[in-house]
Design a protein around this motif. Sequence first.
Motif, PDB file in Angstrom:
ATOM      1  N   LEU A  73      45.338  29.835  54.120  1.00  0.00           N
ATOM      2  CA  LEU A  73      44.082  29.891  54.872  1.00  0.00           C
ATOM      3  C   LEU A  73      43.069  30.839  54.232  1.00  0.00           C
ATOM      4  CD1 LEU A  73      45.270  29.790  58.567  1.00  0.00           C
ATOM      5  CD2 LEU A  73      44.071  28.025  57.274  1.00  0.00           C
ATOM      6  N   SER A  74      43.550  31.924  53.634  1.00  0.00           N
ATOM      7  CA  SER A  74      42.607  32.822  52.959  1.00  0.00           C
ATOM      8  C   SER A  74      42.019  32.163  51.718  1.00  0.00           C
ATOM      9  CB  SER A  74      43.293  34.136  52.603  1.00  0.00           C
ATOM     10  OG  SER A  74      44.296  33.931  51.629  1.00  0.00           O
ATOM     11  N   VAL A  75      42.808  31.375  51.006  1.00  0.00           N
ATOM     12  CA  VAL A  75      42.269  30.623  49.868  1.00  0.00           C
ATOM     13  C   VAL A  75      41.265  29.586  50.353  1.00  0.00           C
ATOM     14  CG1 VAL A  75      42.895  28.954  48.074  1.00  0.00           C
ATOM     15  CG2 VAL A  75      44.233  31.018  48.355  1.00  0.00           C
ATOM     16  N   LEU A  76      41.555  28.939  51.480  1.00  0.00           N
ATOM     17  CA  LEU A  76      40.632  27.956  52.045  1.00  0.00           C
ATOM     18  C   LEU A  76      39.317  28.598  52.447  1.00  0.00           C
ATOM     19  CD1 LEU A  76      40.164  25.040  53.161  1.00  0.00           C
ATOM     20  CD2 LEU A  76      41.039  25.920  55.317  1.00  0.00           C
ATOM     21  N   VAL A  77      39.365  29.748  53.099  1.00  0.00           N
ATOM     22  CA  VAL A  77      38.143  30.428  53.532  1.00  0.00           C
ATOM     23  C   VAL A  77      37.324  30.882  52.327  1.00  0.00           C
ATOM     24  CG1 VAL A  77      37.296  32.523  54.661  1.00  0.00           C
ATOM     25  CG2 VAL A  77      38.996  31.106  55.788  1.00  0.00           C
ATOM     26  N   SER A  78      37.981  31.425  51.302  1.00  0.00           N
ATOM     27  CA  SER A  78      37.231  31.861  50.122  1.00  0.00           C
ATOM     28  C   SER A  78      36.641  30.679  49.369  1.00  0.00           C
ATOM     29  CB  SER A  78      38.127  32.686  49.200  1.00  0.00           C
ATOM     30  OG  SER A  78      39.137  31.877  48.644  1.00  0.00           O
ATOM     31  N   LEU A  79      37.332  29.531  49.359  1.00  0.00           N
ATOM     32  CA  LEU A  79      36.786  28.347  48.698  1.00  0.00           C
ATOM     33  C   LEU A  79      35.584  27.794  49.457  1.00  0.00           C
ATOM     34  CD1 LEU A  79      37.317  26.306  46.367  1.00  0.00           C
ATOM     35  CD2 LEU A  79      38.577  24.962  48.033  1.00  0.00           C
ATOM     36  N   GLY A  84      31.193  25.881  49.534  1.00  0.00           N
ATOM     37  CA  GLY A  84      30.558  25.171  50.624  1.00  0.00           C
ATOM     38  C   GLY A  84      31.359  23.999  51.147  1.00  0.00           C
ATOM     39  N   ASN A  85      32.475  23.659  50.503  1.00  0.00           N
ATOM     40  CA  ASN A  85      33.332  22.582  50.991  1.00  0.00           C
ATOM     41  C   ASN A  85      34.776  22.904  50.624  1.00  0.00           C
ATOM     42  OD1 ASN A  85      33.440  22.077  48.265  1.00  0.00           O
ATOM     43  ND2 ASN A  85      32.264  20.193  48.361  1.00  0.00           N
ATOM     44  N   ASP A  86      35.696  22.042  51.080  1.00  0.00           N
ATOM     45  CA  ASP A  86      37.101  22.281  50.776  1.00  0.00           C
ATOM     46  C   ASP A  86      37.672  21.219  49.840  1.00  0.00           C
ATOM     47  OD1 ASP A  86      37.103  20.237  52.623  1.00  0.00           O
ATOM     48  OD2 ASP A  86      38.987  20.870  53.548  1.00  0.00           O
ATOM     49  N   TYR A  87      36.807  20.589  49.051  1.00  0.00           N
ATOM     50  CA  TYR A  87      37.284  19.626  48.057  1.00  0.00           C
ATOM     51  C   TYR A  87      37.925  20.373  46.907  1.00  0.00           C
ATOM     52  CZ  TYR A  87      34.413  16.270  50.513  1.00  0.00           C
ATOM     53  OH  TYR A  87      33.853  15.474  51.462  1.00  0.00           O
TER      54      TYR A  87
END
Length: 96
Positions: A73-79, A84-87
């Motif tokens: 989740l921390s990698v997802l939030v930083s990405l 601006g997206n999670d692609y």
Amino acid sequence: MSLMLLFFFMIFLSGLYIFSSFRKHLLLMLLGLECMVLSIFYYVFLYLSFLNYEDYFLIIFLILSVCEGALGLSVLVSLVRSCGNDYVFSSSLFVC
């Protein structure tokens, strides 16, 4: 008992399918991994309860799976904050 093992095996296979088919979005990949971890936890729980072992390994396994989820989740939030997206494959993870 075998029906329950079949059910948990189907949960594992569905998590593996989600992880392998939705490779574009990081959040869906993390959900697939958590589904697989949950089914492995149930397998280990049934195995340890069948053999009457102590359940200390389950606590360690849950701690490590929670750490894995928090790291994902921390990698997802930083990405999302940087790109601006999670692609995953739309751009490099380090340069957006």
